[in-house]
Write a protein that holds these residues in place. Structure first.
Motif, mmCIF file in Angstrom:
data_model
loop_
_atom_site.group_PDB
_atom_site.id
_atom_site.type_symbol
_atom_site.label_atom_id
_atom_site.label_comp_id
_atom_site.label_asym_id
_atom_site.label_seq_id
_atom_site.Cartn_x
_atom_site.Cartn_y
_atom_site.Cartn_z
ATOM 1 N N SER A 299 15.294 41.785 63.968
ATOM 2 C CA SER A 299 15.861 40.480 64.353
ATOM 3 C C SER A 299 15.778 40.498 65.857
ATOM 4 O O SER A 299 16.405 41.039 66.656
ATOM 5 N N ALA A 300 14.568 39.808 66.202
ATOM 6 C CA ALA A 300 14.416 39.663 67.618
ATOM 7 C C ALA A 300 15.348 38.683 68.704
ATOM 8 O O ALA A 300 15.436 37.577 68.081
ATOM 9 N N ASN A 301 15.959 39.252 69.424
ATOM 10 C CA ASN A 301 16.750 38.643 70.473
ATOM 11 C C ASN A 301 17.961 37.898 69.498
ATOM 12 O O ASN A 301 18.571 36.971 70.212
ATOM 13 N N THR A 302 18.608 38.262 68.538
ATOM 14 C CA THR A 302 19.638 38.063 67.829
ATOM 15 C C THR A 302 20.430 38.885 67.051
ATOM 16 O O THR A 302 19.828 40.164 67.035
ATOM 17 N N ASP A 303 21.561 38.525 66.380
ATOM 18 C CA ASP A 303 21.814 39.724 65.572
ATOM 19 C C ASP A 303 21.307 39.743 64.287
ATOM 20 O O ASP A 303 20.822 39.050 63.579
ATOM 21 N N GLY A 304 21.544 41.201 63.645
ATOM 22 C CA GLY A 304 20.730 41.607 62.592
ATOM 23 C C GLY A 304 21.317 40.860 61.216
ATOM 24 O O GLY A 304 20.815 40.058 60.508
ATOM 25 N N VAL A 305 22.837 40.819 61.179
ATOM 26 C CA VAL A 305 23.639 40.246 60.069
ATOM 27 C C VAL A 305 24.736 39.508 60.727
ATOM 28 O O VAL A 305 25.617 40.442 61.499
ATOM 29 N N TYR A 306 25.114 38.431 60.471
ATOM 30 C CA TYR A 306 26.141 37.678 61.268
ATOM 31 C C TYR A 306 26.941 36.942 60.260
ATOM 32 O O TYR A 306 26.545 36.284 59.461
ATOM 33 N N VAL A 307 28.111 37.233 60.374
ATOM 34 C CA VAL A 307 29.258 36.458 59.612
ATOM 35 C C VAL A 307 30.109 35.855 60.413
ATOM 36 O O VAL A 307 30.809 36.451 61.266
ATOM 37 N N GLY A 308 30.126 34.625 60.473
ATOM 38 C CA GLY A 308 31.098 33.779 61.671
ATOM 39 C C GLY A 308 32.423 33.870 61.037
ATOM 40 O O GLY A 308 33.378 34.303 61.924
ATOM 41 N N SER A 309 32.799 33.593 59.796
ATOM 42 C CA SER A 309 34.147 33.511 59.499
ATOM 43 C C SER A 309 34.082 33.588 57.840
ATOM 44 O O SER A 309 33.255 33.207 57.066
ATOM 45 N N ALA A 310 35.261 34.595 57.433
ATOM 46 C CA ALA A 310 35.087 34.797 56.177
ATOM 47 C C ALA A 310 36.809 34.649 55.475
ATOM 48 O O ALA A 310 37.564 35.232 56.396
ATOM 49 N N GLY A 311 37.121 33.930 54.526
ATOM 50 C CA GLY A 311 38.400 34.078 54.266
ATOM 51 C C GLY A 311 38.644 35.615 53.683
ATOM 52 O O GLY A 311 40.237 35.567 53.453
ATOM 53 N N ARG A 312 38.079 36.229 52.961
ATOM 54 C CA ARG A 312 38.518 37.657 52.619
ATOM 55 C C ARG A 312 37.604 38.584 53.653
ATOM 56 O O ARG A 312 38.148 38.868 54.662
ATOM 57 N N ASN A 313 36.565 38.994 52.973
ATOM 58 C CA ASN A 313 35.748 40.067 53.407
ATOM 59 C C ASN A 313 34.778 39.564 54.199
ATOM 60 O O ASN A 313 33.899 38.644 53.574
ATOM 61 N N GLY A 314 34.326 40.039 55.173
ATOM 62 C CA GLY A 314 33.163 39.380 55.979
ATOM 63 C C GLY A 314 31.871 40.087 55.259
ATOM 64 O O GLY A 314 30.893 39.368 55.051
ATOM 65 N N LEU A 315 32.006 41.460 54.953
ATOM 66 C CA LEU A 315 30.799 41.990 54.172
ATOM 67 C C LEU A 315 31.111 42.792 53.078
ATOM 68 O O LEU A 315 31.899 43.957 53.276
ATOM 69 N N THR A 316 30.976 42.842 51.859
ATOM 70 C CA THR A 316 31.414 43.886 50.853
ATOM 71 C C THR A 316 30.305 44.150 50.311
ATOM 72 O O THR A 316 29.605 43.402 49.702
ATOM 73 N N VAL A 317 29.912 45.567 50.129
ATOM 74 C CA VAL A 317 28.894 46.178 49.271
ATOM 75 C C VAL A 317 29.611 46.910 48.098
ATOM 76 O O VAL A 317 29.933 47.728 48.655
ATOM 77 N N VAL A 318 29.655 46.310 46.946
ATOM 78 C CA VAL A 318 30.138 47.054 45.964
ATOM 79 C C VAL A 318 29.550 48.242 45.347
ATOM 80 O O VAL A 318 30.070 49.285 45.216
ATOM 81 N N SER A 319 28.089 47.959 45.196
ATOM 82 C CA SER A 319 27.254 49.221 44.723
ATOM 83 C C SER A 319 25.935 48.776 45.123
ATOM 84 O O SER A 319 25.432 47.647 44.880
ATOM 85 N N ALA A 320 25.154 49.804 45.566
ATOM 86 C CA ALA A 320 23.472 49.563 45.779
ATOM 87 C C ALA A 320 23.056 51.205 45.593
ATOM 88 O O ALA A 320 23.729 52.172 45.535
#
Length: 426
Positions: A197-218
């Motif tokens: 991700s050139a000159n910016t963020d890889g993963v961006y979450v501005g606002s979330a009512g609960r979890n910003g990022l959830t990974v249940v299973s991979a």
């Protein structure tokens, strides 16, 4: 006399034929009205019917029969290999050049192109010419389908918005979860993989009512950011958890420094080691260090050589459990793919082990030691267990023995002979 009469009759017949109208051809001017000839269904057969069935008429309006024209009321008995709407010289086919909608599978199109039914895209004709300008390309090439926004006039990428006003997006499943984006990966697949991700963020979450990022299973990694010049992952605001991650090997692997503004609840500092002694190391055993050896493992540059601590030996930490050496096929070019992973259970002689050297841990208490309470400083006893530091009163002063300290007790021992200790070897 007979000869003159024959000539007279012949002339009379020809004269009559000359003044009578010629027999009309099918669907021709002067023919009896036939609904099949009335192409525009306006009650007569006129020049418009001739134009609309140009394949059946010549330029003078004479019926030619047959032809390859398409009727506005539909055609039957067609063969798609020979009957089609299009050009045979590769020239563009233009429809509705000045406005109006086109419908496929519907008689009432509501947009420039309204398709009712599943659309199927095959093939790839990119790159398009510069005259194509800005738009969205949809196609299939090799073994992959694609969709992207692009400006061929300036050869620049354009944004692609999915579910602009609401709704959810699901990848790898037909059942959306609670979040706006649900990614379901198969075995040995990444949940989210950000390569660069050139000159910016890889993963961006501005606002979330609960979890910003959830990974249940991979099946493999939940989130991978290989390279980001600024920040790999940003969660500005979340109602509950900014990141909620669990992993079979590690919940997170960071290549580089980590900056935490705030507290780190329940954090433990640990290092990997090898059981260099002759006894099995159990969780809660205090260990002493014998040597340090280099390693090419991705989990750290060194391995401690540890044994079960004995009285008066310098201690380095407490056994958290055994460790397992795993090999990762998908790793960075600078890595070997070999990584130690903490596991539960004991470590036999020669096996890998995880050692906590800072943080709260349950430690084995020596038999018969009951004078332990919250705040008691502990030292090593026999066979990796702990006991209170001994104190004496000399000339009114309390003097504590100078034995190595493993940490401070956080409570009294439990019925299983274990005590919670804030490990901090000194």
């Amino acid at each position: 006399m007979h000869h003159k009469l024959s000539v007279f009759l012949l002339v009379l017949v020809l004269s009559i034929a000359a003044v009578l109208p010629a027999a009309a051809a099918p669907c021709a001017f002067g023919a009896a009205y036939d609904p099949a000839c009335d192409v525009d269904q306006d009650g007569d057969i006129d020049v418009f019917d001739i134009q609309l069935t140009a394949g059946h008429w010549n330029q003078t309006g004479t019926w030619t029969g047959g032809g390859d024209g398409w009727l506005l009321t539909g055609n039957a008995g067609t063969n798609p290999t020979t009957n089609f709407i299009g050009t045979t010289d590769g020239q563009p086919l233009v429809m509705q050049p000045v406005g109006g909608n086109v419908g496929i599978g519907t008689r009432t199109p509501g947009a420039r192109l309204n398709v009712v039914g599943t659309s199927w895209f095959q093939g790839d004709s990119t790159p398009l010419p510069a005259a194509a300008g800005k738009g969205i390309a949809i196609g299939f090439t090799g073994e992959q389908g694609y969709i992207y926004g692009f400006d061929y006039a300036t050869w620049t990428h354009k944004n692609l918005i999915v579910q602009h006003a609401g709704g959810k997006v699901v990848i790898g499943s037909s059942t959306p979860a609670a979040g706006k984006l649900t990614v379901v990966g198969g075995a040995s697949e990444h949940g989210v993989h950000v390569v660069s991700s050139a000159n910016t963020d890889g993963v961006y979450v501005g606002s979330a009512g609960r979890n910003g990022l959830t990974v249940v299973s991979a099946g493999y990694n939940g989130l991978v950011v290989v390279s980001a010049p600024i920040i790999g992952l940003v969660v500005e605001s979340a109602g509950v958890h900014g990141i909620d991650v669990a992993g079979n090997a590690y919940a997170g692997v960071f290549h580089g420094n980590i900056n935490v503004t705030g507290s780190c609840s329940g954090c433990l500092l640990a290092n990997f080691a090898v059981n260099a002694g002759e006894r099995t190391l159990q969780p809660g055993d205090v260990v002493s260090i014998q040597a340090v050896t280099p390693t090419d493992f991705d989990s750290g540059p060194t391995l401690w050589q540890v044994t079960q601590a004995q009285p008066d030996q310098a201690v380095v930490g407490v056994v958290a459990g055994r460790a397992e050496l795993v090999t990762e096929e998908d790793h960075r070019p600078t890595e070997t793919g070999k990584r130690l992973v903490p596991r539960e259970g004991s470590a036999q002689p020669g096996e890998y082990v995880s050692i906590v050297y800072s943080g709260p841990m349950q430690v084995k208490v020596a038999a018969g030691e009951s004078a332990i309470a919250a705040g008691t400083r502990l030292t090593v006893a026999a066979n990796g267990s702990v006991r209170p530091l001994q104190t004496r009163t000399v000339d009114g002063m309390i003097v504590t023995e100078g034995a190595p300290v493993i940490g401070v007790a956080l409570e009294a021992p439990d019925k299983d002979g274990l005590v919670w200790v804030l490990v901090n070897p000194q």
